[in-house]
Motif scaffolding. Structure first.
Motif, PDB file in Angstrom:
ATOM      1  N   PRO A 109       0.831  -1.208   0.000  1.00 15.84           N
ATOM      2  CA  PRO A 109       0.000   0.000   0.000  1.00 15.84           C
ATOM      3  C   PRO A 109       0.865   1.257   0.000  1.00 15.84           C
ATOM      4  N   LEU A 110       0.362   2.318  -0.592  1.00 16.71           N
ATOM      5  CA  LEU A 110       1.120   3.574  -0.625  1.00 16.71           C
ATOM      6  C   LEU A 110       1.377   4.110   0.775  1.00 16.71           C
ATOM      7  N   THR A 138       2.023   9.252  -3.957  1.00 14.14           N
ATOM      8  CA  THR A 138       0.753   9.115  -4.677  1.00 14.14           C
ATOM      9  C   THR A 138       0.614  10.168  -5.757  1.00 14.14           C
ATOM     10  N   ASP A 139       0.916  11.409  -5.426  1.00 17.60           N
ATOM     11  CA  ASP A 139       0.662  12.520  -6.353  1.00 17.60           C
ATOM     12  C   ASP A 139       1.827  12.807  -7.300  1.00 17.60           C
ATOM     13  N   VAL A 140       3.046  12.462  -6.918  1.00 13.84           N
ATOM     14  CA  VAL A 140       4.218  12.833  -7.714  1.00 13.84           C
ATOM     15  C   VAL A 140       4.921  11.602  -8.290  1.00 13.84           C
ATOM     16  N   HIS A 574      -5.140  -7.962  -5.143  1.00 14.51           N
ATOM     17  CA  HIS A 574      -4.153  -7.641  -4.118  1.00 14.51           C
ATOM     18  C   HIS A 574      -3.988  -6.133  -3.961  1.00 14.51           C
ATOM     19  N   VAL A 575      -4.098  -5.418  -5.074  1.00  9.25           N
ATOM     20  CA  VAL A 575      -3.953  -3.964  -5.020  1.00  9.25           C
ATOM     21  C   VAL A 575      -5.175  -3.325  -4.365  1.00  9.25           C
ATOM     22  N   MET A 576      -6.353  -3.821  -4.716  1.00  7.89           N
ATOM     23  CA  MET A 576      -7.598  -3.239  -4.190  1.00  7.89           C
ATOM     24  C   MET A 576      -8.179  -4.194  -3.152  1.00  7.89           C
ATOM     25  N   ASP A 577      -7.567  -4.229  -1.988  1.00  5.12           N
ATOM     26  CA  ASP A 577      -8.058  -5.096  -0.925  1.00  5.12           C
ATOM     27  C   ASP A 577      -8.741  -4.262   0.149  1.00  5.12           C
ATOM     28  N   ASN A 587      -5.402   5.736  -9.690  1.00  2.00           N
ATOM     29  CA  ASN A 587      -4.216   5.250  -8.990  1.00  2.00           C
ATOM     30  C   ASN A 587      -4.151   3.724  -9.022  1.00  2.00           C
ATOM     31  N   ALA A 588      -5.312   3.075  -8.951  1.00  2.00           N
ATOM     32  CA  ALA A 588      -5.338   1.611  -9.026  1.00  2.00           C
ATOM     33  C   ALA A 588      -4.803   1.133 -10.374  1.00  2.00           C
TER      34      ALA A 588
END
Length: 604
Positions: A109-110, A138-140, A574-577, A587-588
């Motif tokens: 996770p980020l 996340t943003d950069v 796994h990314v969207m748990d 972002n996903a």
């Protein structure tokens, strides 16, 4: 690096505090009484005063090493080297780049950059580096790395693609109300290396109608500037909305072979009442142990007493027929343990001896389908495997076996379902040409009366490929053919006819086009082993069959299943748990895109 002075001295065997000169055998002190005080100063002085020649020509030559001046750091420089890295420094940016790669590759996770344990680890490894909060990656960082990977994939496709195939599927997350539409690309580069790349895994909102899907596919292809004439085929599931979407988008498509086998088994076997009841009973037995740790503990004790390996029973998934097979196999494996358990404890249901026999025969009947599913789901399986696989499966179902008792009706129904579901594969040019261009199959899996026609189809298809006119034709001389001999004077009219017939045959061979010559020579050679690699064959023979090699690049890039897209959704899950159920769709997609494609960039 050891000092060259040791070429002239050795340590005394009687007293470790002394050196012995190898030239004059004089003993020289090592410079102290403790090992940490030993030095070579006395040795160098001895060489200067007693052995000028050896010192001048040997020692100085060996010791001629550039010396760097030792300078002491200033107080300001010392403190500056203890200061944390600024965000403008190259070192801070490099570490942050590796950090975002770690998050993407390992599906972290980020927010991991804010975790206490992670920050303690970073502080220990590099005290001068202060990790940013989650907002900065996340943003950069994430958009920057996404653009870097995107550019690399775009260049890779433009430099190597002459023909490209795709797989697609739709997935709905269980962690958040989001559906995603995938598009993966498959192509073969000039070195006959296969590439499977993710192009899109984007949010798909609204109803999954054919019109909405067709519009989404159109936008996907436009975003990558993929010409429609390079699209070889799109592998999809058997849903009617997906099939109609491909037609509306003017995209050539094929159904997923694994999905079709799922339908074959479902309607041929699982839909029968006796089989369905047996699977339901098995599901109840497995569920009894899944929901009771005490029951599982008792079963494990029984397995140990019987000398069996302690294994858990497998639960099936109704949408995957092979999971039902795995469940029946695990039950059959634990038959004696379950019988012993039922003698002392209560089970929700049990099997009779006839049902156990039926389970045994049913697993034998479905085992070839499972073997075939595993083969076609591999990353190296192509459209060339469809026709030979179905031919082999059909012949196997047509044979009578000892294990047919109790499942003859199911076997007949399966055979009918296979023949009906795959009735059109022999008329699909893509399957036919791909099969012929696979050196393991060629035209051997087609009836003899169709083989002349198949050669014409192959010639027309390969001749229509872009760039075929630039290929150098293969010479008949290089293939071992003899040049036609001059016509000799015949001793009789019969002998003249012999010579005339030979000349006519040689004339026909001379009039063959280079492409026809390549096809005839290629098909006349023996098949490669079934375990061989078709792309390795074409890499080795692309100079002999240049036009056919281009055809192989175009037709062998097409997979026979959409498994790549389905595997992709394991990454998406796994990314969207549950920990990241508020992750935005943009972002996903960037995280999934980076996870699947970043390894291709790191390999280079």
């Amino acid at each position: 690096m050891s000092s060259p002075v040791w070429n002239f001295f050795k340590v005394s065997e009687k007293d470790l505090k002394l050196f012995v000169c190898k030239t004059c055998n004089m003993q020289i002190p090592r410079g102290g009484n403790q090992p940490r005080q030993f030095n070579t100063t006395n040795l160098i002085r001895h060489l200067r005063t007693r052995h000028t020649t050896e010192y001048g020509y040997e020692y100085e030559k060996q010791a001629r090493i550039p010396k760097t001046p030792v300078t002491q750091l200033t107080i300001n420089e010392t403190f500056r080297r203890l200061e944390p890295y600024s965000r403008d420094s190259k070192r801070w940016r490099d570490i942050t780049t590796k950090l975002i790669e770690f998050i993407g590759l390992d599906e972290q996770p980020l927010s991991v950059v804010e975790n206490t344990g992670f920050r303690r680890l970073i502080s220990f490894l590099e005290p001068r580096y202060a990790p940013p909060g989650r907002k900065y990656p996340t943003d950069v960082c994430l958009p920057q790395l996404y653009e870097t990977v995107y550019t690399h994939i775009d260049r890779l496709m433009k430099d190597n693609v002459t023909s490209i195939s795709f797989t697609t599927d739709i997935w709905t997350s269980s962690a958040c109300p989001m559906s995603m539409l995938s598009l993966t690309a498959h192509f073969i580069d000039p070195n006959f290396q296969r590439h499977n790349l993710l192009l899109h895994c984007q949010e798909f909102t609204g109803s999954h109608t054919a019109d909405a899907l067709a519009g989404a596919f159109g936008r996907m292809f436009e975003s990558w500037s993929i010409p429609r004439d390079k699209v070889h085929a799109v592998l999809r599931d058997n849903a009617r909305n997906m099939e109609k979407a491909m037609r509306d988008a003017a995209l050539p498509s094929l159904p997923c072979m694994a999905h079709t086998l799922q339908l074959v088994v479902s309607e041929g076997v699982l839909s029968q009442q006796s089989i369905s009841d047996m699977i339901s009973s098995g599901r109840c037995i497995v569920g009894h142990f899944k929901h009771s740790p005490l029951a599982y503990s008792r079963l494990h004790d029984i397995q140990k007493q019987l000398g069996q390996t302690t294994r858990k029973l497998q639960q099936d998934v109704p949408t995957r027929w092979n999971s039902s097979l795995y469940m029946l196999q695990s039950l059959l494996e634990q038959k004696h343990s379950l019988s012993a358990y039922a003698a002392d404890y209560e089970l929700p249901c049990s099997f009779t001896s006839n049902q156990w026999k039926l389970i045994e025969n049913m697993t034998s009947l479905l085992a070839p389908f499972e073997e075939l599913t595993q083969q076609i789901s591999s990353s190296s399986a192509t459209a060339a495997d469809v026709i030979p696989s179905i031919k082999a499966l059909t012949r196997l179902l047509e044979k009578t076996a000892d294990s047919d008792h109790g499942v003859k009706t199911s076997k007949t129904t399966l055979l009918e379902a296979v023949q009906r579901r795959f009735a059109d594969i022999g008329s699909e040019n893509l399957f036919v040409v791909a099969t012929i261009l696979d050196p393991r199959y060629k035209e051997r899996y087609f009836p003899d009366h169709l083989k002349p026609h198949l050669r014409d189809v192959l010639r027309d298809v390969v001749a229509a490929l872009p760039g075929h006119g630039t290929q150098q034709p293969i010479s008949l001389k290089a293939c071992g053919s003899k040049s036609p001999q001059k016509k000799k004077s015949a001793a009789s009219s019969v002998q003249a006819m012999f010579a005339e017939l030979v000349d006519e045959n040689e004339k026909l061979r001379a009039e063959e086009s280079p492409l026809t010559s390549q096809i005839n020579l290629y098909l006349s050679e023996p098949l490669t082993p079934h375990s061989g690699q078709p792309l390795a064959y074409w890499q080795a023979n692309k100079e002999r069959f240049p036009a056919l090699a281009e055809g192989a690049r175009a037709y062998l890039c097409t997979p026979c299943t959409s498994v790549d897209s389905e595997r992709l959704f394991s990454t998406a899950a796994h990314v969207m748990d549950e920990k990241r159920n508020r992750l935005t769709s943009k972002n996903a997609e960037m995280l999934i895109f980076k996870k699947k494609n970043l390894p291709f960039m790191l390999e280079n």
